[in-house]
Structure formats: C-alpha cells, structure tokens
Enzyme design. Structure first.
Site, mmCIF file in Angstrom:
data_model
loop_
_atom_site.group_PDB
_atom_site.id
_atom_site.type_symbol
_atom_site.label_atom_id
_atom_site.label_comp_id
_atom_site.label_asym_id
_atom_site.label_seq_id
_atom_site.Cartn_x
_atom_site.Cartn_y
_atom_site.Cartn_z
ATOM 1 N N GLU A 1 0.826 -1.219 0.000
ATOM 2 C CA GLU A 1 0.000 0.000 0.000
ATOM 3 C C GLU A 1 0.854 1.261 0.000
ATOM 4 O O GLU A 1 1.270 1.727 1.060
ATOM 5 C CB GLU A 1 -0.943 0.027 1.212
ATOM 6 C CG GLU A 1 -1.816 1.279 1.220
ATOM 7 C CD GLU A 1 -2.789 1.377 2.384
ATOM 8 O OE1 GLU A 1 -2.671 0.589 3.334
ATOM 9 O OE2 GLU A 1 -3.657 2.263 2.344
ATOM 10 N N LYS B 1 -2.533 -1.930 -3.161
ATOM 11 C CA LYS B 1 -3.579 -1.064 -2.594
ATOM 12 C C LYS B 1 -3.170 0.381 -2.831
ATOM 13 O O LYS B 1 -2.444 0.966 -2.020
ATOM 14 C CB LYS B 1 -3.746 -1.360 -1.100
ATOM 15 C CG LYS B 1 -4.720 -0.428 -0.381
ATOM 16 C CD LYS B 1 -5.197 -1.023 0.930
ATOM 17 C CE LYS B 1 -6.035 -0.027 1.705
ATOM 18 N NZ LYS B 1 -6.775 -0.614 2.811
HETATM 19 P P1 13P Z 1 -9.477 4.255 4.132
HETATM 20 O O1 13P Z 1 -10.309 3.515 3.100
HETATM 21 O O2 13P Z 1 -10.295 4.863 5.245
HETATM 22 O O3 13P Z 1 -8.498 5.196 3.494
HETATM 23 O O4 13P Z 1 -8.624 3.137 4.886
HETATM 24 C C1 13P Z 1 -8.005 2.179 4.137
HETATM 25 C C2 13P Z 1 -6.744 1.795 4.782
HETATM 26 O O5 13P Z 1 -6.591 0.666 5.171
HETATM 27 C C3 13P Z 1 -5.674 2.784 4.890
HETATM 28 O O6 13P Z 1 -4.485 2.149 5.230
#
Ligand code: 13P
Length: 338
Positions: free
Chosen positions: A174, A216
C-alpha cells in the site's frame, strides 16, 4: 492455498476487502466523533457486528485486522479470525508499526516495523492470517514527496513483502499518496507514477512473486483543497491509465483505499474505473472509512442496535460489490437504502 489463489479470492469479482485495521489511536478518533468510549469491549462489539453481517458473506473477500483484534474472542464463542473465515472471507493483518518521521526530511514519514517482523508473521499465521498489509504514506507539497521518501518507503515495502511471502502469506502493498493539499489531478498522476515505479523496482529487486501480491493504491484525484475538482469519468480514466502504465500485469488484484473520499464518492469512482477496465486486473475496494462511516454513525446512536448497524454496513458492502463489477448507480443507492 497458493498465494495467487489467496490474492484472487481477496479481490474476487463482486467482492472486496474490509479494512478494519484502525490502530487503537485511529479508532479513538472515529469513536470520539460518535461519542463512544474507546475501550476494548466497544472496539470488539463494533467489529464483531460487522464481521457477523450478511454483507460480509456476500461482498467481502478479506478483512484486514489490527493486532488486538486478531487475538480477540467474539461473544459467540469463535475467535475473530474464525468468525471471518466462517463467513467466507480471508483474515488478514496490518503488520506495519506506523508512519514515523523520516530523519533528514522533517515533514515526511517512513513506515517502520521491519525489526522482528519475521517472528511476528509466524505468530499471525498461527492465529489464522493469510494476508498482510503495510502502508507507506506520501505527502504532496512543493518539494514533496522527496526521492528520499519515495526510495526509503519502497525499500521497506519490498523487504516487508519478501518476509511475508516467505511466511506463506500475501502482502498487500500500500503506497498511499495522500489527497491532502491543493495540487491538481495531474500532480497526483505524476507523483503516483513515480511512487509506483520505485515500488515495483524494489519489489523486483527483492524477488517478490508479483502473482502473490495485491496492490492497494490511491485513486488519481485532485487534492481535497484543489479548486478544479474532476469528474468521476476523468478520475477513472487517469487512474486506469496510471495503473496500466506502472503496474506489472502479473499483479492479480488492485484494491483501492478510500483515503478520505465520502462513501458515495468512493463507490462512484470505483464503479467508473470498472466500467472502463479493459485489463486483467481484478479492480476492487479495500476501504476503511468508505465501508464503515454509516455503520459507525449507527453504532454511535445505539451500540446495541445490531440490526441498524448491520443494515448500514450491508448497504455499503453491496454498493461497493456492485462497483467492483461496474454495476453501481446512484439510483441503487436510494432504492436499497430505503
Ligand atoms: P481508508 O479507506 O479509510 O483510506 O482506509 C483504508 C486503509 O486501510 C488505509 O491504510
């Protein structure tokens, strides 16, 4: 299960990922906004209510948990990971220790948590986790993100991913380019391009099997204070273009974060992206706020009203499930919320 199978199950068409991995500090902010005391029992009640909903069975392929939650026992006897598995989703775990100030670049962060990670992963596997998450954060500003931040975060993500695959779990990679600021959509596109490129350079260097990973990312959107806001069509076009150019085709699944978009915006934009998705990527959601905001409001009104909390969650899960197939519409929001 093979890593590639796990990744595909997490992002299966019509399903996505519930990011319920708020740290105790982050859930404190969410609970404060609804006047709920941030104690372990309340955190369990809220999460168990979601994990036990019908929306879980129909629309959720994986759930990201926080360290506390993966160890909790539900009030119906099962452990949290057992409840999630019983409802057809794969339990996962956030393993980073948060974005910490990056020495030498006073306003940026690097995500920490590599020390001792190999041992922690063994334990999480035993507790039932089959995938993990590590979030790198990049801020956009006149001189940000610096190449120091882009390189150090990519390096950490790759070392994390290598350890996770060694432990037979799927790493969610991510790299989040934040939407805070007044930058335009082109700036977000350019920064995300650089960030993704560096991430995949490092993942290759660390011999990651990309078929056993999930990306992500953020969507390509203008900063939240930008005067020129973009249409969902433009966001979708630029997002898909950026992914096609910078994400290797072996990656099976791409699951977006909602990142501060409203529930409806995050569903609408995901839907637009899937309407024009001409790739082999499974493109879906990995939302925290985008899936839980309405349910959280109901929890604030009455923590024991399981029916209303689940109704709100089921609705969002269904809407995003539709968006993952390009079948969402604003009319369905109204019909099914009624
Ligand atoms: P949000 O969808 O609230 O941005 O959270 C996703 C997430 O896991 C951020 O690390």
């Amino acid at each position: 299960m093979e890593l590639n199978e796990i990744a595909k199950k997490m992002c299966a068409k019509g399903k996505g990922i519930l990011a319920a991995d708020e740290s105790t500090g982050t859930i404190a902010k969410r609970f404060k906004s609804i006047n709920v005391e941030n104690i372990e029992a309340n955190r369990l009640t809220f999460r168990q209510t979601l994990f036990n909903s019908s929306g879980m069975k129909d629309y959720i392929g994986g759930v990201i948990l926080f360290d506390e939650t993966i160890r909790q026992k539900t009030t119906i006897g099962l452990s949290v990971p057992e409840l999630i598995s019983k409802n057809g989703a794969i339990p996962g775990i956030k393993v980073d220790k948060g974005a910490k100030p990056l020495a030498g670049s006073s306003e940026e962060t690097v995500t920490e948590g590599l020390d001792g990670l190999r041992d922690r992963l063994k334990e999480y596997y035993k507790l039932g986790a089959r995938f993990t998450k590590w979030r790198a954060v990049y801020k956009i500003g006149d001189s940000f993100p610096s190449s120091q931040s882009i390189k150090s975060n990519a390096h950490a993500l790759a070392r994390y991913a290598a350890l996770v695959q060694e432990s037979k779990m799927v790493p969610i990679v991510e790299p989040e380019v934040l939407m805070d600021g007044s930058h335009d959509i082109k700036k977000c596109y350019d920064v995300t391009t650089n960030v993704l490129n560096e991430c995949y350079n490092e993942l290759n260097l660390h011999k990651i099997d990309l078929k056993g990973t999930v990306l992500k990312p953020n969507m390509i959107i203008p900063g939240s204070d930008c005067k020129d806001q973009s249409s969902p069509e433009e966001i979708a076009g630029k997002t898909l273009d950026c992914l096609k150019k910078n994400v290797p085709s072996e990656v099976p699944g791409i699951a977006f974060l909602s990142g501060g978009q409203s529930e409806i915006e995050s569903s609408r934009n995901l839907n637009e992206i899937n309407k024009i998705n001409d790739t082999n990527f499974l493109i879906t959601f990995s939302y925290g706020r985008g899936l839980q905001a309405s349910a959280l409001k109901e929890f604030g009104k009455n923590q024991n009203n399981v029916e209303n909390i689940q109704k709100a969650f089921n609705h969002r899960a269904k809407m995003n499930g539709l968006s993952s197939k390009g079948k969402w519409s604003i009319n369905l929001e109204k019909d099914s919320a009624a």
